[in-house]
Structures are given as structure tokens and as C-alpha cells.
Scaffold this active site. Structure first.
Site, PDB file in Angstrom:
ATOM      1  N   HIS A 550      58.207 212.826 -44.052  1.00 21.00           N
ATOM      2  CA  HIS A 550      59.615 212.858 -44.429  1.00 21.00           C
ATOM      3  C   HIS A 550      60.134 211.439 -44.534  1.00 21.00           C
ATOM      4  O   HIS A 550      59.432 210.473 -44.210  1.00 21.00           O
ATOM      5  CB  HIS A 550      60.425 213.629 -43.380  1.00 21.00           C
ATOM      6  CG  HIS A 550      60.433 212.961 -42.032  1.00 21.00           C
ATOM      7  ND1 HIS A 550      59.331 212.975 -41.196  1.00 21.00           N
ATOM      8  CD2 HIS A 550      61.381 212.229 -41.383  1.00 21.00           C
ATOM      9  CE1 HIS A 550      59.600 212.292 -40.093  1.00 21.00           C
ATOM     10  NE2 HIS A 550      60.839 211.826 -40.183  1.00 21.00           N
ATOM     11  N   ASP A 552      63.885 209.207 -43.522  1.00 22.44           N
ATOM     12  CA  ASP A 552      64.947 209.389 -42.538  1.00 22.44           C
ATOM     13  C   ASP A 552      66.353 209.469 -43.120  1.00 22.44           C
ATOM     14  O   ASP A 552      67.265 209.913 -42.430  1.00 22.44           O
ATOM     15  CB  ASP A 552      64.898 208.262 -41.498  1.00 22.44           C
ATOM     16  CG  ASP A 552      63.757 208.438 -40.520  1.00 22.44           C
ATOM     17  OD1 ASP A 552      63.210 209.552 -40.448  1.00 22.44           O
ATOM     18  OD2 ASP A 552      63.396 207.465 -39.833  1.00 22.44           O
ATOM     19  N   HIS A 622      57.047 208.921 -43.820  1.00 20.47           N
ATOM     20  CA  HIS A 622      56.218 208.808 -42.616  1.00 20.47           C
ATOM     21  C   HIS A 622      56.148 210.146 -41.903  1.00 20.47           C
ATOM     22  O   HIS A 622      56.912 211.067 -42.181  1.00 20.47           O
ATOM     23  CB  HIS A 622      56.797 207.748 -41.672  1.00 20.47           C
ATOM     24  CG  HIS A 622      58.200 208.035 -41.238  1.00 20.47           C
ATOM     25  ND1 HIS A 622      59.299 207.735 -42.032  1.00 20.47           N
ATOM     26  CD2 HIS A 622      58.715 208.634 -40.121  1.00 20.47           C
ATOM     27  CE1 HIS A 622      60.410 208.099 -41.424  1.00 20.47           C
ATOM     28  NE2 HIS A 622      60.090 208.667 -40.253  1.00 20.47           N
ATOM     29  N   ARG A 632      52.715 212.866 -25.623  1.00 23.00           N
ATOM     30  CA  ARG A 632      53.087 211.629 -26.314  1.00 23.00           C
ATOM     31  C   ARG A 632      54.583 211.402 -26.126  1.00 23.00           C
ATOM     32  O   ARG A 632      55.398 212.215 -26.547  1.00 23.00           O
ATOM     33  CB  ARG A 632      52.745 211.764 -27.795  1.00 23.00           C
ATOM     34  CG  ARG A 632      53.150 210.621 -28.717  1.00 23.00           C
ATOM     35  CD  ARG A 632      52.898 211.098 -30.145  1.00 23.00           C
ATOM     36  NE  ARG A 632      53.013 210.081 -31.158  1.00 23.00           N
ATOM     37  CZ  ARG A 632      54.115 209.784 -31.818  1.00 23.00           C
ATOM     38  NH1 ARG A 632      55.253 210.395 -31.520  1.00 23.00           N
ATOM     39  NH2 ARG A 632      54.111 208.866 -32.774  1.00 23.00           N
TER      40      ARG A 632
END
Length: 675
Positions: A550, A552, A622, A632
Site C-alpha cells: 500500500h 500511506d 510498501h 514483531r
């Protein structure tokens, strides 16, 4: 007592249709398909939904054909000088239209459909049902086509994107099966031509651009014909008073003209998008003039260049090309007639529209009109064959320095902190406005923030409580600066840990602002301490991403190679950063891709103290690879240059921090612990 039991609407309509051989209404077929789906009758879903789509298309095409036919048979002579002859033509055309439509699809009242159903068809909802039904019936090629068709108009639908990735791995499904069944011919040809143009296959590109123009003008005629139906009179109450004959005709015709004008936007807007492709129709002639030049067809190149100038009079780069073509050929040329006639008609309609809008109160200016038709009011433009980040290269292969640059993109500014260093810059990451920093925070600070996350994060925070917003194979948890400060004040976490989160996010903001050498202050738009955890037992044969590809601040459209800066995207975001707290997990690499959302240009492995910073637009698509084991954690930050969109919680956090500093509480134990 006798009781008359009325049969359901569907039964009555079915009997009528059998007798009259009329076309089945698509809303009835659609309802039957939805009902079949609820029963698990997947063969019925396919039967009804396919018939509904066919009925919807036939109704549309019938209206177009009949309106064009009756317009041709009963033209209104411009020399008519009496009302009688004018209304004679109008009444005959209306009778022709009614007879034509009812002769092909039956009584028009049977095909009166609610706005909700119409919107479902425009949003391609039937294809969602079809892909599920075809998959249940193991007709995977048809399921892939239905899924692809639906996804083109709903690119933000995460689950459908994952379904498409799964289809690609299934036996019997090939690349050729991923077709858009509702693709608009003019857009399909234009996109294919642009791809060949970028590959410098100019001869084939010319053929496709010419096809795109033919299909565009055909689609324009059809769109305009559809405008000649019922209209909604906004802000007009026809119940309270009666219009005179000519006022009513004026209002209706003004609505029709407004609708026809909107065809310019409609034809340039891809399915599922709100904004049209900028400079769409003129761009065809821009591509063509250069492509024809490359294949040494200068007559055609000159004609296309002159046509472009009809839309953008005074465009210096095109004037130079026209001069070059004319000088080489030894004579002048003429713009293409289809564009001349098209613009003449639009100008005439604009004059009428400006008169008519005085009655309807619709704001309209000539500048707005030409802005939507040609893309911009001035001569500056996004050059053909580029994504807007490149300068135009004219025939002489010298860059056109006359184009104004809105903002100079820079990087490599001071890092402000001695221990922070740049590991990878834009060149290393094969892109623009990208950077990877290391040692932004220490191991101890990473450990403290991870502990803070484990205590304060909430499942689904920031995603309306959805525990797995991006993939069902991972659990997502998050918290904000203000929430951690609240927990600290209440004694549920160390207050100094909450302050560390506050200070570290400010440190990250300063580094990004300085490195990219921004001329104005970078404000927080959203700050989120987040953890993604692989769900045990769901990691075998994963093909999805932890976070799909996508951008941002815009809606990524891989098929069109575009990123649409429109809602629901956060269009005010300008820069983004991710500060990682650990690397002791499997998978979870941060990846940059091309606009196609497939071609990976760079991959970054998270580790404690590493931060990725980048501009938030379509230049930096990204995503995150699947986290297949472990957890994570990172601090996710989004920034804006517009102070109007500053993060409200951050401003409140600033006030809390200032209040605690005034009370000298940072070096003391938590207030609640004193009780």
C-alpha cells in the site's frame, strides 16, 4: 370466509414474463441469487447472478441504442420557428423511445430499480458472490475471473486481495484467467498502450492509443445518451408549487447538460476510484505525437500535436514540437477533426449550462469546466510516459526546464544525534525519498519499550477492535502515547517508560525532518506502538503478507500504475517512519515495491534501533512480509506538513507531559503508589 392469498412478487413477475417474453428485471434476479447463496445453493447463485449481470447490461445497452435511434429519426431542426413543430419532434421522439425500449425489454416500470441495487452493480458486488460460488463448484478459472473483476473496483478489500493470491497458487488457474469482465474498452486500450510506450514499442503503442481514442468517443456518445433519462432535482421542491412549462423544461435540460458534462470525469475515472485520471483525453494525443515521431510518421505526429494544443493552448513544449514537425515537413498541419467537433460541442453546451445553472443554483465556472476536461487550466502538466516525478524530455532530448517544480525533494541532511547513522539511502534502496537509520535507540530502550507494549497494547487498537485487520494468521496489538501516559500516571506501568515512548517518537520526528531537509515543521499525524504476533498452527503454506502492499497517503492502483490521492486514504500524510524494537522473529521484513505491488525494489530486516523513513506517497509502495514465528514490535509514525492535521492525542500528550513537569513528577514514584 374466503381469503385471497397473494403470491410473492417474484412469482407474479415470473408469470408475467413467461406470457410477455419480457426481460427479467436484474434486481429480482439479484435478490434470487442472494437468497440462493444464503441456502448454500451455489449453482443457483451462479445461474441468478450471471443472468442478473446480463440483464443489467442489456437494459443499459437497450436504452443507449433506442435513444440514439430515436434521436436520429426525429431530429429537432434548428430552423424550427414555432412551438408546434418543436414539440411535434419532442413528442414523436418520446413515443419512439417508449416503443423501442418496451419492444426489447418489456414494460419500463418493471425495470425500475432502487438506488441501492444500482450501486451494488456499480460496485460489482455480484462478482463477490460469483467468485465464492464458482470456488465452491470447483470452477476455479471462473472464480479467479470473478475475483479479479471485483477487486478492480474494490482494491482496498484485503480479503479479496488475499483470495487472488491464493488463486494464483492453485492448480488449473493460469495468468490468462485473471481478466476484468467489466473492463472499459477505452481504458483497457489506453493502459496497454501506455505500457508498450514505456517499453519503447512505439508502433504497437500507436495502434492501441488509436483504438483507445475510438473507444473513448464511442463511450462518450453512450454516456451522453444515458443522461437523457429521469433526473433528480436537488434542492427543488415540486410538491409545494408548480413550475411553468418552460421553467420545468429548463431545469430538466440543465440537469441533462450537467450529466453530459460529467461524462468527461466518468470516462477518465477507473472503477472504484473517486478522482479521474488527470489530463486523460489530451494525454492520448500527447502519447501519439511522440510515438508517431518515433516511427517516422511526421504528418500524424503534427496532427496529434496540434490537437493537444486545442486542449492546452500555449503549452510551450508542444509548440516547440509543432514547429519541429512543420519545419521538417515543410508545411503546416491541421488538428484532428474528432477533437475539433468534440470541443466545439462542449463549448456550445457550456454556454447553455451557464445560463441554466442560474435557475438550479449549481456553482459553475469556465475554469472548473476546462480543468476537468483538459486536466489543468495552465500549460504545466504531468509529462507523458512519466509518473509526475520526472521532467519532460522533448524531441531534441534536452530536458524542458520551463516546467515549474512545486517542491524540491532533498535528502542527506544532518542526523542531529551522534550515535545515529545512515545504513541505506535512496540509491541503495532503489527508490526516492527512502532511508534506513541504525542505532536510533539502544538495546535497553528497545527492551523497555517492548515491556511497555506487552503491558499497555490492546488487540485491534487503531483498527476498530479487529484483532487481525490485515491477515487472519497474525494478532495485531497497539497503543498510543496518550494511553501509555495515562497508564503511567495511574501506576499501571512505570511513568518513565511512558515518557520514553513520548521522547523517542519526538527524536524520530526530528531525525526525519532534518534528514529530508524539509523547509517547514513536520507534525505528528499518528503515533502507534504496535506488535504483530504469529498465531501458532496457522503458519504452514502461508502466501499472504503481514501487511499488504500500500501507500500511506493515496489508494494504490497497481493495474493503472497510479496512486489516487482521495478518501479513504490519509491524503494529508507526507512522511512515514517505522522504528523497530526487535529482530528475534521469523519473517516480517519491510519491503518496498514498484507501483505494480509485485516487483520488490528493496527489503529491510528489522532489528532493535533500526528505523525506516520515507515519503508517504505513491513513489513508495510498501508492505510487510508474513511474520511466521514470534512477535514483531515497532513504533509506527506518520507525519504531516499541514498543522491542521496534527494528531489530537499528541497535543493532549504534550499538555500532560508539561503538567507533570510542572509538578516535578518525572523523578518521583507514581502518584497512585503513594496511596
Amino acid at each position: 370466509m374466503d381469503v385471497n392469498v397473494l403470491p410473492p412478487r417474484g412469482v407474479v413477475l415470473a408469470l408475467i414474463l413467461q406470457i410477455t417474453w419480457a426481460l427479467e428485471p436484474y434486481d429480482l434476479l439479484y435478490d434470487n441469487g442472494v437468497e440462493a447463496f444464503s441456502r448454500g445453493d451455489y449453482a443457483g447463485v451462479v445461474r441468478y447472478m450471471e443472468k442478473a449481470l446480463a440483464s443489467f447490461s442489456r437494459v443499459r445497452q437497450t436504452k443507449i441504442r433506442c435513444r440514439l435511434k430515436c434521436e436520429d429519426q426525429h431530429r429537432i431542426d434548428s430552423n424550427i420557428n414555432t412551438d408546434l413543430f418543436f414539440f411535434d419532434s419532442v413528442l414523436r421522439r418520446a413515443a419512439c423511445l417508449n416503443a423501442c425500449i418496451e419492444g426489447q425489454i418489456g414494460t419500463q416500470s418493471m425495470h425500475t430499480v432502487s438506488e441501492d441495487v444500482i450501486q451494488d452493480f456499480h460496485r460489482r458486488i455480484p462478482y463477490n458472490y460469483l467468485q465464492l460460488a464458482y470456488r465452491k463448484l470447483n470452477q476455479l478459472d471462473k472464480a479467479a475471473a470473478a475475483a479479479h473483476t471485483y477487486f478492480q473496483a474494490n482494491p482496498e478489500h484485503v480479503e479479496m486481495g488475499q483470495n487472488l493470491e491464493q488463486y494464483k497458487t492453485l492448480e488449473g488457474v493460469e495468468e490468462k484467467h485473471f481478466i476484468d469482465r467489466e473492463a472499459r474498452p477505452h481504458q483497457r486500450a489506453f493502459s496497454a498502450g501506455a505500457k508498450l510506450y514505456d517499453k519503447e514499442d512505439y508502433e504497437e503503442a500507436v495502434s492501441l492509443f488509436e483504438e483507445a481514442l475510438t473507444e473513448y468517443y464511442k463511450a462518450d456518445v453512450e454516456c451522453r445518451a444515458l443522461c437523457e433519462g429521469p433526473q433528480q432535482f436537488q434542492e427543488q421542491n415540486h410538491v409545494l408549487y408548480r413550475y411553468s412549462l418552460y421553467e420545468l423544461i429548463s431545469d430538466h435540460y440543465t440537469q441533462v447538460l450537467h450529466c453530459k458534462h460529467e461524462c468527461v470525469r466518468d470516462l477518465a475515472t477507473r472503477p472504484g476510484r473517486l478522482s479521474p485520471m488527470e489530463n486523460y483525453l489530451p494525454l492520448h494525443y500527447d502519447y501519439l505525437q511522440f510515438a508517431y515521431f518515433q516511427v517516422n510518421k511526421l504528418e500524424e505526429a503534427l496532427s496529434c500535436a496540434l490537437t493537444y494544443l486545442l486542449f492546452h493552448e500555449g503549452a510551450e513544449f508542444m509548440i516547440e514540437n509543432v514547429e519541429h514537425f512543420s519545419e521538417t515537413l515543410g508545411h503546416d498541419g491541421q488538428p484532428r477533426q474528432e477533437a475539433v467537433q468534440y470541443l466545439q460541442r462542449h463549448k456550445q453546451e457550456l454556454e447553455l449550462l451557464q445560463i441554466g445553472t442560474e435557475n438550479l443554483g449549481i456553482p459553475y465556472t469556465e475554469g472548473n469546466y476546462w480543468n476537468s476536461l483538459g486536466g489543468r487550466e495552465d500549460a504545466n502538466r504531468i509529462p507523458s510516459g512519466t509518473d509526475g516525478w520526472m521532467e519532460y524530455v522533448p524531441i531534441s532530448e534536452k530536458k524542458d526546464t520551463s516546467l515549474t517544480v512545486v517542491q524540491e525533494l532533498r535528502e542527506g541532511g544532518p542526523l542531529l544525534y551522534d550515535n545515529v547513522h545512515v545504513t541505506l539511502n535512496s540509491v541503495d534502496l532503489n527508490g526516492t525519498q527512502r532511508v534506513v537509520f541504525d542505532d536510533v535507540i539502544s538495546e535497553d530502550e528497545c527492551s523497555e519499550l517492548k515491556h511497555l507494549a506487552h503491558t499497555t497494547t490492546i488487540a485491534g487498537d487503531g483498527y476498530r477492535g479487529k484483532m487481525s485487520p490485515h491477515t487472519p494468521n497474525e494478532k495485531f496489538e497497539g497503543t498510543t502515547v496518550l494511553k501509555t501516559l495515562q497508564y503511567g500516571y495511574e501506576g499501571r506501568v512505570p511513568l518513565k517508560s511512558a515518557r520514553l515512548f513520548y521522547d523517542i517518537s519526538e527524536k524520530a520526528r526530528q531525525i526525519v525532518e532534518s534528514y529530508f531537509m524539509l523547509n517547514s515543521t513536520l507534525h505528528f499525524s499518528y503515533t502507534h506502538l504496535v506488535c504483530r504476533t504469529a498465531i501458532t498452527g496457522q503458519q504452514d503454506h502461508r502466501i499472504d503478507l503481514s501487511h499488504p502492499i500500500h501507500a500511506d497517503n493515496c489508494l494504490l492502483d497497481p493495474e493503472a500504475n497510479e496512486c489516487w490521492k482521495e478518501p479513504p486514504a490519509y491524503t494529508y500524510r507526507d512522511y512515514s517512519a517505522l522504528l523497530y524494537l526487535n529482530g528475534d522473529f521469523e519473517g516480517g521484513e519491510f519491503i518496498f515495491t514498484e507501483m505494480d505491488a509485485k516487483t520488490i525494489t528493496a527489503s529491510v530486516k528489522p532489528r532493535c534501533g533500526r528505523m525506516v523513513g520515507f515519503s508517504s506517497g505513491g513513489e513508495n509502495p510498501h508492505g510487510v512480509r508474513a511474520v511466521t514465528r514470534g512477535q514483531r514490535c515497532a513504533v509506527a509514525l506518520w507525519f504531516t506538513l499541514d498543522p491542521l492535521y496534527r494528531e489530537l492525542e499528541r497535543l493532549q500528550a504534550d499538555e500532560v507531559v508539561q503538567a507533570l513537569e510542572n509538578q516535578h513528577l518525572w523523578t518521583q514514584i507514581n502518584p497512585k503508589d503513594e496511596l
